[in-house]
Design an enzyme around this catalytic site. Sequence first.
Site, short mmCIF file in Angstrom:
data_model
loop_
_atom_site.label_atom_id
_atom_site.label_comp_id
_atom_site.label_asym_id
_atom_site.label_seq_id
_atom_site.Cartn_x
_atom_site.Cartn_y
_atom_site.Cartn_z
CB SER A 78 -8.53 0.92 5.83
OG SER A 78 -9.21 2.16 5.94
CE LYS A 131 -3.97 2.00 2.51
NZ LYS A 131 -4.89 1.82 3.66
CB SER A 156 -8.14 3.84 2.94
OG SER A 156 -7.27 3.20 3.86
#
Length: 485
Positions: free
Chosen positions: A176, A77, A152
Amino acid sequence: MTYNGKTVNQLHDLLVNKEITVTDLTESTFKDIKSRESDINAFITLAEESALETAKAIDIRGVNPSNVLDGIPVAVKDNIVTKDLLTTSASKMLYNWMPPYDATVVSKMKESGMVIVGKTNMDEFAMGSSGETSYFGQTKNAWDLTKVPGGSSSGSVSSVASGEVRLSLGSDTGGSIRQPAAFSGVVGMKPTYGRVSRFGLVAFSSSLDQIGQFSSTVEENAQLLGVLSGVDTNDSTSSDLAVPDFTSKIGQEIKGLKIALPKEYFGEGIDPKVREQIMNAAKHMESLGAIVEEVSLPHSQYGVPVYYIIASSEAASNLQRFDGIRYGFRAENIENLEDVYVQSRSQGFGPEVQRRIMLGNFSLSAGSYDAFFKKAGQIRTLIIEDFNKVFADYDLILSPTSPNVAFGFGDVKDPVSMYLADILTIPTNLAGLPGISIPAGQVDGLPVGMQLIGKRYDEETLYQVASAFEATTDWHKKKPAIFSK
């Protein structure tokens, strides 16, 4: 040839037996990524050159037979810093930042011989529940390109769900990892707060943030957590508890384990079709010998407002460092120092980030601190006590991961409605507990996720129960059409 349908164990056997090389696997991975990216948009930056260099070096020294993750590709990420590899947090503010160091989790993966293939798309600064707030464009849901993948950690989940990689890293501040895992039909784990070092994670909310991982199966998830975990002198909140073998209970029966169903997690606001799928999953647990009973977590109803006060307050503090002076975006045509700050932050941050900074500053302001931030901390303690009472009698908690399945882009226009999407995952972060989402059904052709919440530092039991469910159902075997593209 693609290897995306093979588990980490199967890939390891192929590598050890020299039926394929790490270079073969890495090149195949990039072919899978490139064939899907125009549809999915899971990556912000690919690291093809460095990944192939790493792969060739491993081939020269030979794959370690006792290290199952040696030579396995992984995606990271883009709020987890990577030395000499662009790290943007999906924001204009950091559009050009090249970190001079690696996050601890990245160092650990490199030491284990894993091959980092790129940085994944996400909601800007991890603020979002849909993957719609990225400066670099929306990530699509692998099951339906008109639907959000969740957020997210949107790119990380779609990279696994679409068959680009088997493993990826995400971060979970209020759901998330787990919510996108539910929307996208993969396994997503948020470890206990402190289990995995946060050093090198671009801070959103320091008392809530936790790095975790996505995978196609439960065992692969546990294998990666073993690499990521451990104390870190660079993170004073990391735990010095010994790192167990997270796969040790996988395959064990769950007969006699006590599973709690919190009635607050099955009530108003939960899509009846989702509720039905999760209740069926709970009945399946009973058929495997588990004892399933209803309990109450009464203060969970306050989780969302408590979370958005605490998280936004900590975000406002953490994001002060992005000032247009030291690194990242700096506004042009400025006339004085105040312009540098005001214009750089106004132009560099997107609307959702600005909204949360303003909410946080208000909550911390004179006259509001006691009424909001202090009160939120007190209610957070009550939420923790609720969990402690349940865990005095039960081994784990079972619930839906999300109140609904994936929704369409632009369908949720009201920020408060978007915030409520995390109502079932937020309490776990507030209490610092481990939580995992696994595929447990489908509604209208879209995945439904089941959330399992465990006692602090008891990820092994979560993996035990998750693997028992996985081994006796077929939901994890269902793949979107793009997986075989």
